[in-house]
Motif scaffolding. Structure first.
Motif, mmCIF file in Angstrom:
data_model
loop_
_atom_site.group_PDB
_atom_site.id
_atom_site.type_symbol
_atom_site.label_atom_id
_atom_site.label_comp_id
_atom_site.label_asym_id
_atom_site.label_seq_id
_atom_site.Cartn_x
_atom_site.Cartn_y
_atom_site.Cartn_z
ATOM 1 N N GLN A 79 0.166 -4.577 -10.137
ATOM 2 C CA GLN A 79 -1.074 -4.782 -9.391
ATOM 3 C C GLN A 79 -0.799 -4.991 -7.900
ATOM 4 O O GLN A 79 -1.658 -4.703 -7.069
ATOM 5 N N PHE A 80 0.380 -5.485 -7.585
ATOM 6 C CA PHE A 80 0.738 -5.709 -6.189
ATOM 7 C C PHE A 80 1.264 -4.443 -5.529
ATOM 8 O O PHE A 80 0.842 -4.080 -4.424
ATOM 9 N N MET A 81 2.183 -3.752 -6.193
ATOM 10 C CA MET A 81 2.910 -2.659 -5.556
ATOM 11 C C MET A 81 2.155 -1.344 -5.534
ATOM 12 O O MET A 81 2.177 -0.622 -4.538
ATOM 13 N N ILE A 82 1.479 -0.996 -6.610
ATOM 14 C CA ILE A 82 0.862 0.330 -6.707
ATOM 15 C C ILE A 82 -0.204 0.562 -5.634
ATOM 16 O O ILE A 82 -0.243 1.638 -5.027
ATOM 17 N N PRO A 83 -1.084 -0.388 -5.324
ATOM 18 C CA PRO A 83 -2.003 -0.160 -4.197
ATOM 19 C C PRO A 83 -1.273 0.057 -2.882
ATOM 20 O O PRO A 83 -1.677 0.890 -2.059
ATOM 21 N N GLY A 84 -0.191 -0.683 -2.654
ATOM 22 C CA GLY A 84 0.588 -0.475 -1.436
ATOM 23 C C GLY A 84 1.237 0.887 -1.399
ATOM 24 O O GLY A 84 1.270 1.551 -0.356
ATOM 25 N N LEU A 85 1.741 1.335 -2.552
ATOM 26 C CA LEU A 85 2.359 2.658 -2.632
ATOM 27 C C LEU A 85 1.331 3.750 -2.396
ATOM 28 O O LEU A 85 1.628 4.770 -1.751
ATOM 29 N N LEU A 86 0.120 3.544 -2.879
ATOM 30 C CA LEU A 86 -0.955 4.501 -2.618
ATOM 31 C C LEU A 86 -1.206 4.609 -1.121
ATOM 32 O O LEU A 86 -1.403 5.705 -0.588
ATOM 33 N N GLY A 87 -1.156 3.482 -0.434
ATOM 34 C CA GLY A 87 -1.425 3.496 0.993
ATOM 35 C C GLY A 87 -0.416 4.283 1.796
ATOM 36 O O GLY A 87 -0.769 4.944 2.778
ATOM 37 N N GLN A 88 0.864 4.229 1.397
ATOM 38 C CA GLN A 88 1.887 4.877 2.204
ATOM 39 C C GLN A 88 2.168 6.321 1.791
ATOM 40 O O GLN A 88 2.972 7.002 2.413
ATOM 41 N N THR A 89 1.488 6.807 0.738
ATOM 42 C CA THR A 89 1.730 8.175 0.270
ATOM 43 C C THR A 89 1.443 9.211 1.343
ATOM 44 O O THR A 89 2.234 10.128 1.574
ATOM 45 N N GLY A 90 0.299 9.056 2.016
ATOM 46 C CA GLY A 90 -0.073 10.028 3.041
ATOM 47 C C GLY A 90 0.936 10.099 4.167
ATOM 48 O O GLY A 90 1.274 11.186 4.662
ATOM 49 N N MET A 91 1.452 8.951 4.590
ATOM 50 C CA MET A 91 2.420 8.930 5.684
ATOM 51 C C MET A 91 3.721 9.596 5.281
ATOM 52 O O MET A 91 4.308 10.358 6.050
ATOM 53 N N THR A 92 4.194 9.314 4.077
ATOM 54 C CA THR A 92 5.455 9.885 3.621
ATOM 55 C C THR A 92 5.407 11.410 3.625
ATOM 56 O O THR A 92 6.337 12.080 4.081
ATOM 57 N N LEU A 93 4.309 11.965 3.111
ATOM 58 C CA LEU A 93 4.181 13.418 3.088
ATOM 59 C C LEU A 93 3.960 13.980 4.487
ATOM 60 O O LEU A 93 4.463 15.059 4.824
#
Length: 276
Positions: free
Chosen positions: A80-94
């Motif tokens: 619950q902590f990490m997955i929302p954060g990972l969703l946020g940084q997906t766009g930047m990584t790509l």
């Protein structure tokens, strides 16, 4: 001089000045170039590995390798902590990968072909953004699907989920302009990739994406407070988990996105016109 000889020159001249091309024509050019970018992905499906596999690998790695250490004995809470954060940084990584592809287009002569076509110069860059948005949407969908399979619980609703995805896309697309500027400023695709990683890694791990900032030393906490990825992760958690303030981190992300676009979009377009 024959008409056939003059045709390429006229085409190149028409492509040299965006002011001669109206909005409707620009949209057609963006659509055509976006289709070209998508056809390149179809011909080279390996180029989608980062968008398809990265969300799965990151989720498995951090939830089951590091989750038990960060949230001792409670990996479900870490999801619950990490997955929302990972969703946020997906766009930047790509987004940071766009500069590498753009640099390769210059090295392989693709831009020489565009120079002879009667198209607006900005449409080449805008088509990159549209194609990258579609890639980021796919990556976000894969991440969320896999997260729900692993037991992630959406504690708010679909509108909040869509808002979190949209916020990630807005931020990621503002980073695309920085990536494209890097791609046009450096001599090789390898150099672009190296610099992109030097930017990405400190921002990713010096943020609240993977671990609570309260566990970090004071000097690092000072960095996380001004890191826009921390605000993006906090906003995504508030939207998906229904906990914490939403307005403040969302406003920070939007301000960062608007500022990045306002500064780097004109610089990228100017650099592109100079190079072609």
């Amino acid at each position: 001089m024959t008409t056939a000889t003059l045709a390429p020159a006229r085409a190149a001249d028409s492509g040299a000045d965006d002011t001669r091309i109206g909005p409707a024509a620009t949209l057609r050019h963006v659509g055509a170039l976006t289709r070209r970018n998508l056809m390149r992905i179809k011909a080279d499906p390996e180029s989608m590995f980062d968008a398809v596999l990265m969300p799965i690998v990151f989720t498995l790695l951090f939830v089951y390798v590091f989750g038990g250490a960060i949230f001792v004995g409670d990996p479900d809470k870490y999801k619950q902590f990490m997955i929302p954060g990972l969703l946020g940084q997906t766009g930047m990584t790509l987004a940071l990968a766009v500069g590498t592809g753009l640099n390769s287009d210059f090295q392989t002569g693709v831009m020489d072909r565009f120079r002879t076509l009667p198209i607006g110069r900005a449409s080449v860059l805008l088509s990159k953004i549209v194609a990258e948005t579609l890639r980021a949407l796919l990556s976000s969908a894969i991440l969320l699907t896999f997260a729900f399979i692993l037991g992630f619980e959406l504690k708010t609703g679909v509108p909040e989920l869509l808002a979190a995805v949209g916020l990630s896309l807005v931020f990621g697309m503002s980073i695309v302009w920085i990536s494209m500027l890097l791609g046009m400023s450096m001599k090789s695709a390898q150099a672009v990739q190296g610099v992109s990683m030097l930017v990405l890694m400190p921002m990713q791990f010096g943020s609240s994406i993977f671990a609570p900032t309260s566990t970090m030393p004071g000097w690092l906490q000072a960095f996380t407070k001004v890191n826009p990825l921390s605000a993006l992760a906090d906003a995504s958690r508030a939207l998906l988990n229904g906990e914490g303030a939403v307005a403040h981190p969302v406003m920070i992300v939007l301000i960062w996105s608007a500022a990045s676009t306002a500064i780097f979009a004109p610089l990228a377009v100017a650099r592109f016109r100079k190079r072609v």
